[in-house]
Design an enzyme around this catalytic site. Structure first.
Site, PDB file in Angstrom:
ATOM      1  CD  GLU A 165      43.199  11.095  16.436  1.00 13.43           C
ATOM      2  OE1 GLU A 165      42.610  11.830  15.620  1.00 13.43           O
ATOM      3  OE2 GLU A 165      43.241  11.337  17.643  1.00 13.43           O
ATOM      4  CD  GLU A 366      46.650  13.389  19.477  1.00 17.59           C
ATOM      5  OE1 GLU A 366      45.486  13.848  19.557  1.00 17.59           O
ATOM      6  OE2 GLU A 366      47.229  13.213  18.401  1.00 17.59           O
TER       7      GLU A 366
HETATM    8  C1  BG6 Z   1      43.258  14.935  17.655  1.00 17.07           C
HETATM    9  C2  BG6 Z   1      44.190  14.990  16.439  1.00 17.07           C
HETATM   10  O1  BG6 Z   1      42.292  13.972  17.465  1.00 17.07           O
HETATM   11  O2  BG6 Z   1      42.530  16.114  17.912  1.00 17.07           O
HETATM   12  C3  BG6 Z   1      44.898  16.332  16.345  1.00 17.07           C
HETATM   13  O3  BG6 Z   1      45.144  13.952  16.443  1.00 17.07           O
HETATM   14  C4  BG6 Z   1      43.937  17.486  16.555  1.00 17.07           C
HETATM   15  O4  BG6 Z   1      45.562  16.421  15.104  1.00 17.07           O
HETATM   16  C5  BG6 Z   1      43.256  17.328  17.921  1.00 17.07           C
HETATM   17  O5  BG6 Z   1      44.576  18.722  16.460  1.00 17.07           O
HETATM   18  C6  BG6 Z   1      42.335  18.480  18.319  1.00 17.07           C
HETATM   19  O6  BG6 Z   1      41.327  18.808  17.418  1.00 17.07           O
HETATM   20  P1  BG6 Z   1      40.560  20.211  17.392  1.00 17.07           P
HETATM   21  O7  BG6 Z   1      39.639  20.111  16.254  1.00 17.07           O
HETATM   22  O8  BG6 Z   1      39.852  20.421  18.690  1.00 17.07           O
HETATM   23  O9  BG6 Z   1      41.551  21.302  17.227  1.00 17.07           O
END
Ligand code: BG6
Length: 464
Positions: A165, A366
């Protein structure tokens, strides 16, 4: 039963800084430093020092992951752990031993390692000395680190990724202040975007020098794609969406896969006097060193409308002078996280990759559902009943399946995340795991979603 292609990879993703903890690290990354400096900025004052204790628990954690049906795991090697001297690129033996042990344990558990080389974790020393990826010198240091990783672990790791990202590095560190160094500088964010694409190409060059076009090994990049949808069919809203798409997605997709930047984006940035500093030699390298495989992180769409304030107004340059975010009435939300849930965009991504990006091999690197106060859904035995997460995955997988049926070359689905992990400023607020982590005891327990994922991965599909 909705069946997936026979070689489909069922996996999960995490990252070094979010799972390992800072045990035995010689250097700090930007988040280690920021937390030490200003712990109150982090949810409940929880920092990255212990995280999910993967550094100490990796053997048990990997065995548990396998029980939750995880057959591939994407994590990252921390630059600030592996390298002792950033300029000379010498390695730290404790770190080499640790990553060797982790990779071996993955393979012993039947888990295919996918290794990423940068997950927002710039060594703070390089941030302070050079401005991190503001500097082209740092792109060379990064390529040196990448080469060390390929040499040390490339005998067992077949899937490599240069960045996770990159867009979030711009958003967090240079535009909207949720990553250290918390700058607000639109033109600088443009340069950082370019330098990260350049760093990625330099790492790919090192990889190809070592492995040529060895079919057994692949290198790619992981991009968070947020398809831009206009609020209406008006010309103004469509123009806003066009810029949002260029800025959020194509600025990274195009150089990574097609080896060049979108002309329209270059034209706008040039007209605004904020185009990146570049050389022809660098552009040639970007053109040559394209990726073999694309990882797509997908969580939410990007709905935009024409900006309320004209871009002709006297103001500092920021990308959002060209669009305002649009909150569509009636949208389905993950209220805890503040993200719209729109699985159909995953189908749109599949078709976009098929039609505009040479139908390159790709996978969902993801996708997942972060929920706060997840104890709400926990029974007296400590089991989290997370139907909402199962439904989220099912709905996204259905759309992905539709895209695959129509010829998109997608070969895997990696959920974020395996075990609840530390998440930057949000720390442990939003839980995403198939496995719960009690951060006080470090006891880890498979949630209902972990059992569902196991069944799905074993059957290579699920009943609708
Ligand atoms: C993703 C990232 O975009 O979002 C992760 O790659 C991150 O590193 C995840 O933990 C979730 O984000 P958050 O802020 O909801 O915990």
């Amino acid at each position: 039963m909705l069946k997936f292609p026979s070689d489909f990879a069922w996996g999960a993703a995490t990252s070094g800084p979010q799972s390992e903890g800072a045990f035995k690290k010689k250097h700090q990354n930007v988040f280690d430093y920021w937390y030490a400096d200003d712990p109150d900025k982090f949810y409940d004052g929880v920092g990255p020092d212990t995280a999910s204790n993967f550094f100490n628990d990796y053997k048990e954690d990997l065995a548990l992951m396998r029980k939750a049906g995880i057959k591939s795991l994407r994590t990252s090697i921390q630059w600030s752990r592996l390298i002792d001297d950033f300029e000379k690129c010498t390695v730290n033996q404790d770190a080499v031993d640790f990553y060797n042990n982790v990779i071996d344990a993955m393979l012993e558990n039947g888990i295919e390692p996918y290794m990423n080389l940068c997950h927002f974790d710039m060594p703070v020393e390089l941030q302070h000395k050079y401005g991190g990826f503001e500097s082209k010198h740092v792109t060379d240091l990064y390529a040196g680190f990448a080469e060390q990783c390929f040499k040390l672990f490339g005998d067992r790791v077949k899937n490599w990724f240069t960045f996770n990202e990159p867009k979030v590095i711009l958003d967090g560190a240079y535009l909207y202040q949720f990553h250290y160094p918390l700058k607000v500088d639109g033109p600088l964010s443009v340069q950082v975007a370019y330098n990260i694409n350049l760093a990625s190409a330099k790492a790919i060059e090192r990889f190809r020098n070592l492995y040529g076009n060895d079919d057994d090994k692949r290198i790619g990049i992981i991009l968070n794609l947020t398809p831009a949808y206009p609020a209406s069919d008006s010309k103004e809203d469509k123009e806003a969406a066009e810029f949002a798409e260029l800025w959020a997605n194509k600025m990274f997709l195009d150089p990574a896969i097609l080896g060049c930047y979108p002309e329209k984006l270059v034209e706008i940035l040039k007209r605004d006097g904020v185009l990146w500093d570049y050389t022809q030699e660098e552009l040639d390298l970007i053109a040559k060193e394209t990726i073999d495989v694309l990882g797509v992180n997908y969580y939410h769409p990007f709905r935009v409308k024409a900006p309320e304030v004209s871009s002709k107004s006297l103001q500092d340059w920021m990308p959002d002078i060209y669009f305002d975010e649009y909150e569509m009435p009636g949208r389905v939300m993950n209220v805890d996280k503040g993200w719209e849930i729109f699985p159909e965009a995953l189908y749109d991504i599949a078709i976009n990759v098929r039609d505009n990006y040479n139908n390159i091999p790709w996978f969902v690197s993801e996708n997942g559902m972060g929920v706060s106060r997840e104890e709400r859904f926990m029974d007296e035995n400590g089991i989290v009943h997370d139907d909402y997460r199962i439904n989220f995955m099912k709905n996204h997988l259905k759309e992905l399946h539709r895209g695959i049926e129509e010829g998109s070359n997608c070969h895997g689905y990696f959920v974020w995340t395996c075990i609840d992990c530390w998440s930057w400023m949000n720390a442990y607020r939003n839980r995403y795991g198939l496995i719960r982590d009690d951060i006080h005891t470090q006891i880890k327990t498979i949630k209902d979603s972990g059992r569902w994922f196991r069944e799905t991965s074993d059957n290579n599909g699920f009943e609708e």
